[in-house]
Scaffold this motif. Sequence first.
Motif, PDB file in Angstrom:
ATOM      1  N   VAL A   1       6.552  -0.899  -2.524  1.00  0.00           N
ATOM      2  CA  VAL A   1       6.273  -2.177  -1.866  1.00  0.00           C
ATOM      3  C   VAL A   1       5.524  -1.935  -0.563  1.00  0.00           C
ATOM      4  O   VAL A   1       5.588  -0.845   0.004  1.00  0.00           O
ATOM      5  CB  VAL A   1       7.579  -2.950  -1.569  1.00  0.00           C
ATOM      6  CG1 VAL A   1       8.292  -3.354  -2.848  1.00  0.00           C
ATOM      7  CG2 VAL A   1       8.515  -2.132  -0.674  1.00  0.00           C
TER       8      VAL A   1
ATOM      9  N   THR B   1       6.357  -3.060  -9.756  1.00  0.00           N
ATOM     10  CA  THR B   1       5.509  -3.910  -8.906  1.00  0.00           C
ATOM     11  C   THR B   1       4.050  -3.659  -9.270  1.00  0.00           C
ATOM     12  O   THR B   1       3.331  -2.958  -8.553  1.00  0.00           O
ATOM     13  CB  THR B   1       5.750  -3.616  -7.415  1.00  0.00           C
ATOM     14  OG1 THR B   1       5.604  -2.204  -7.180  1.00  0.00           O
ATOM     15  CG2 THR B   1       7.132  -4.041  -6.981  1.00  0.00           C
TER      16      THR B   1
ATOM     17  N   LEU C   1       5.422  -8.907  -6.583  1.00  0.00           N
ATOM     18  CA  LEU C   1       6.838  -8.708  -6.249  1.00  0.00           C
ATOM     19  C   LEU C   1       7.753  -9.644  -7.029  1.00  0.00           C
ATOM     20  O   LEU C   1       8.942  -9.747  -6.706  1.00  0.00           O
ATOM     21  CB  LEU C   1       7.047  -8.919  -4.746  1.00  0.00           C
ATOM     22  CG  LEU C   1       6.248  -8.012  -3.809  1.00  0.00           C
ATOM     23  CD1 LEU C   1       6.541  -8.367  -2.348  1.00  0.00           C
ATOM     24  CD2 LEU C   1       6.571  -6.542  -4.062  1.00  0.00           C
TER      25      LEU C   1
END
Length: 402
Positions: free
Chosen positions: A110, A74, A84
């Motif tokens: 994330v 990411t 993403l």
Amino acid sequence: MPADLAVIGLGPLGLPLAQAAVAAGIPTLGYATGPEAGSVSPAELRRMLSGGFRRTANAAELGRVRTAVICAPTPRDADGGLDLSLVAQAARTLAGHLRPHTTVILESPVPPGTTEDFLRPLLEETSGLRAGRDFQLAYSPCRVDPGNRVFTPGNTPKVIGGLTPACTESAAAFYGRLTEKVVRARGLREAETVQLLETNFRHVNIALVNEMAVLCHELGVDLWDVIRCAETKPFGFQSFRPGPGVGGHAVPLDRAGQAGGPLRMVELAQQVNSRMPRYVVQRAAALLNEHGKSARGARVLLLGVTYKPDLADQQGTPAREIAIRLMELGASVSYHDPHVPSWSVLDRPVPRADSLYEAAADADLTILVQQHRTYDLQGLSVKAQLLLDTRGATPTGAAHRL
């Protein structure tokens, strides 16, 4: 032997997980999400293959495992957040073949809320299955530290947070086969925020010592001696070292997702750390000037162009910006790195020094950017005309330190 685990994403997050799984006796399938370079050596990869690891480009095979772990990278997007897209690609690929009772775990870094609000809908819409009912869904922060010989996947505790308590226990059962200790978070968002805190903790503390490095140089204080003394305090202090910049795959986040407000300290830390390559070049130019030389036309040798010692990984390495800024000043830049046989900056190949000591003796300035174990820093300090040590690795008095 049929695979029991699928690792989706074979970069610096996925390959070490696959390696640990194979070492634990788990037949493992590897599925790449793009052109990825992992952090295992060719010899280690051969051992993985002989131990039950198998790569595949056939997505249908992902539907034959009990556990699937998404380790897609990411990187930063154009707005400074996390991209993403590869996680989404991995999710759609897996969802097309997802079977009931599979445990799906996300390990990619994330923002909090991503597993439930972003990943879950992708998996459910394509598969027709419901998370928490038909398949288990969990998040686990990746704690890979490439090259660390002390803390390995086997003795590093693994944090788990699931969509439901049953999801948490299913993921914990899997990781219990790989590590000595599993730590259960309250839920998905708590586990995701562990990753946020751990990454930002590193960057904020590096920023602090980077600012201290600049201050101590101005004051004529030996920062490295300050750190040596400070780390004797048995409580309330953890030592970090300054450097030419912060590389690696863990990207600091100065906001906690769409609903989260800005993290001002993290934002400031990023500004401090991103200035360090420029500061190194300023110090380099000043050193040359003090010795009657101009940066324009100076021969500058960079030692170590990877982001971490004794590895070939160049993700986020500050060496690249240092080289660019030196070239902009008119310097002639070359490099030496035992792990990087060729190196390009701005699509131009940088000359590689074959003989390290001869190159250091010939260069007007040698800059230690990364400290590889093979470097004899005492010998280099004798050979080099001028040596700038950005890692505090040379013996006291042997070089100019950051």
